[in-house]
Design a protein around this motif. Structure first.
Motif, short mmCIF file in Angstrom:
data_model
loop_
_atom_site.label_atom_id
_atom_site.label_comp_id
_atom_site.label_asym_id
_atom_site.label_seq_id
_atom_site.Cartn_x
_atom_site.Cartn_y
_atom_site.Cartn_z
N VAL A 1 75.33 48.46 47.33
CA VAL A 1 75.95 48.93 48.57
C VAL A 1 75.08 48.49 49.73
N GLY A 2 75.64 47.75 50.68
CA GLY A 2 74.86 47.25 51.79
C GLY A 2 75.51 47.54 53.12
N HIS A 3 74.68 47.89 54.11
CA HIS A 3 75.16 48.10 55.47
C HIS A 3 74.63 46.99 56.37
N SER A 4 75.50 46.47 57.22
CA SER A 4 75.13 45.47 58.21
C SER A 4 74.48 44.26 57.54
N PHE A 5 73.30 43.83 57.99
CA PHE A 5 72.64 42.68 57.37
C PHE A 5 72.40 42.93 55.89
N GLY A 6 72.17 44.18 55.50
CA GLY A 6 71.98 44.50 54.09
C GLY A 6 73.21 44.20 53.26
N GLY A 7 74.40 44.29 53.86
CA GLY A 7 75.61 43.91 53.16
C GLY A 7 75.66 42.42 52.92
N ALA A 8 75.29 41.64 53.93
CA ALA A 8 75.24 40.18 53.76
C ALA A 8 74.22 39.80 52.69
N VAL A 9 73.09 40.49 52.68
CA VAL A 9 72.07 40.24 51.66
C VAL A 9 72.64 40.53 50.28
N VAL B 1 79.87 47.04 47.60
CA VAL B 1 80.42 47.75 48.76
C VAL B 1 79.72 47.22 50.00
N LEU B 2 80.50 46.70 50.94
CA LEU B 2 79.97 46.12 52.17
C LEU B 2 80.45 46.95 53.36
N ILE B 3 79.51 47.53 54.10
CA ILE B 3 79.83 48.39 55.23
C ILE B 3 79.33 47.74 56.51
N ALA B 4 80.26 47.42 57.40
CA ALA B 4 79.91 46.81 58.70
C ALA B 4 79.04 45.59 58.52
N ALA B 5 79.38 44.75 57.55
CA ALA B 5 78.53 43.63 57.16
C ALA B 5 78.99 42.32 57.80
N PRO B 6 78.05 41.53 58.32
CA PRO B 6 78.41 40.19 58.79
C PRO B 6 78.69 39.27 57.61
N SER B 7 79.63 38.35 57.80
CA SER B 7 80.04 37.49 56.69
C SER B 7 79.74 36.03 56.94
N SER B 8 79.21 35.68 58.10
CA SER B 8 79.01 34.28 58.42
C SER B 8 77.64 34.07 59.06
N LEU B 9 76.72 33.48 58.33
CA LEU B 9 75.42 33.15 58.89
C LEU B 9 75.53 32.09 59.99
N PRO B 10 76.40 31.10 59.85
CA PRO B 10 76.57 30.17 60.98
C PRO B 10 76.99 30.87 62.27
N GLN C 1 83.45 32.70 44.85
CA GLN C 1 82.71 32.15 43.72
C GLN C 1 82.15 33.23 42.81
N ALA C 2 82.09 34.46 43.29
CA ALA C 2 81.55 35.58 42.51
C ALA C 2 82.53 36.74 42.61
N PRO C 3 83.60 36.70 41.80
CA PRO C 3 84.69 37.66 41.96
C PRO C 3 84.37 39.07 41.45
N VAL C 4 83.31 39.65 41.97
CA VAL C 4 82.97 41.05 41.66
C VAL C 4 83.89 41.95 42.48
N PRO C 5 84.48 42.99 41.88
CA PRO C 5 85.30 43.91 42.68
C PRO C 5 84.52 44.42 43.89
N THR C 6 85.12 44.23 45.07
CA THR C 6 84.40 44.48 46.32
C THR C 6 85.23 45.34 47.26
N LEU C 7 84.57 46.30 47.90
CA LEU C 7 85.18 47.11 48.95
C LEU C 7 84.48 46.78 50.26
N VAL C 8 85.26 46.39 51.25
CA VAL C 8 84.75 46.12 52.60
C VAL C 8 85.21 47.26 53.51
N ILE C 9 84.26 47.92 54.13
CA ILE C 9 84.56 49.01 55.08
C ILE C 9 84.04 48.58 56.44
N HIS C 10 84.92 48.61 57.44
CA HIS C 10 84.54 48.10 58.76
C HIS C 10 85.31 48.86 59.83
#
Length: 303
Positions: free
Chosen positions: A154-162, A183-192, A235-244
């Motif tokens: 479970v990661g929040h913000s940059f921790g979600g991207a990590v 679980v990704l909470i308020a996570a950025p998805s694009s390093l570029p 590429q890594a189809p782990v069941p994922t929940l995105v909360i934003h």
């Protein structure tokens, strides 16, 4: 960053773009990775840490050796009387720490999970003043070797991207992290996109930006362009929940849509009106995050 200091830095980067773009790009990258002093807390941050003192006293604290220095992992046992449901890894964001993840940690403990919360390099009780995707994913790898496999990360913000990068195996010579759910909470998805925003703020020119991108590829073994959440989760189809939250002013809703585009294994939940940080303390968000992880045992919890 103070307005006068920012003006000076913008001027320096703008001028250096035409003289030494490779050096300028490297300097910009190092500035990008520089973390705030973890001991220099604001009054509000200090109060939050003090309020969490009893909570932190319940944990076992593990100082783990990493290439960037020692990192601290805080291990919270399930609430008394709860049958063990597995282990959840919690990863905070930039300028954050385990204390700020308290509501999520307590939610998983109440559901029977052992929770390991990682202070990233340069944050909380971990050493260093430098954080980037490479040393962050390496810290997660070390936590996985000590405490994994994980029922969820479970990661929040940059921790979600990590977390997403760790599970996708995005960094050269670091194996993908084993986890049942994400679980990704308020996570950025694009390093570029993050680099582009940073470059606009500091007036880093295009040739210097190219040098920054070269530095990313040198350290990670992958081009900067490949660090996007939709590509990684596809590429890594782990069941994922995105909360934003649609009103998140630090990480726009576009990042959540990008994650959601990775495939049917990604669920997207909008947390209306909760911004970037209040989202962590919302009871409904915590309940949804916990029930998503528990769904592998009780599928009805998703409905």
């Amino acid at each position: 960053m103070a307005s006068f200091g920012l003006k000076v830095i913008r001027g320096v980067f703008g001028a250096a773009e035409h003289v030494a773009p490779r050096l300028t790009g490297r300097a910009a990258f190092e500035l990008f990775c520089r973390t705030p002093n973890a001991r220099a807390l604001s009054e509000g941050e200090r109060r939050a840490v003090d309020r969490a003192a009893d909570f932190m006293a319940e944990a076992r604290h593990h100082r783990l050796k990493a290439g960037s220095g020692c990192i601290m992992a805080h291990e919270f046992r399930p609430e008394p009387g709860r049958a063990s449901a597995g282990t959840v890894l919690v990863v905070h964001g930039w300028r954050s720490r385990t204390e700020y993840m308290r509501m999520l940690i307590e939610g998983y403990r109440a559901a029977g999970y052992r929770v390991v919360s990682l202070d990233l390099p340069g944050h909380g009780q971990s050493h260093g003043r430098r954080l980037n995707m490479v040393n962050a994913v390496d810290a997660v790898r070390i936590a996985g070797e000590w405490f994994g496999p994980f029922a969820a990360v479970v990661g929040h913000s940059f921790g979600g991207a990590v977390a997403a990068n760790a599970i996708a195996g995005s960094i050269r010579n670091i194996a993908p992290l084993a986890s049942g759910r994400l679980v990704l909470i308020a996570a950025p998805s694009s390093l570029p996109a993050i680099f582009a925003d940073f470059s606009r703020m500091l007036n880093v020119g295009p040739r210097s930006q190219a040098a920054m991108a070269d530095r990313v590829e040198h350290l990670s073994g992958r081009p900067l362009s490949e660090f996007t959440g939709d590509r990684q989760l596809a590429q890594a189809p782990v069941p994922t929940l995105v909360i934003h939250a649609p009103d998140d002013r630090e990480v726009s809703a576009d990042h959540a849509w990008r994650y959601a585009g990775a495939g049917d294994h990604v669920l997207l939940h909008w947390a209306e009106g909760l911004g970037h940080r209040r989202i962590l303390a919302d009871k409904g968000v915590v309940e949804r995050a916990v029930s998503f992880v528990a769904a592998h045992r009780e599928p009805s919890l998703l409905h």
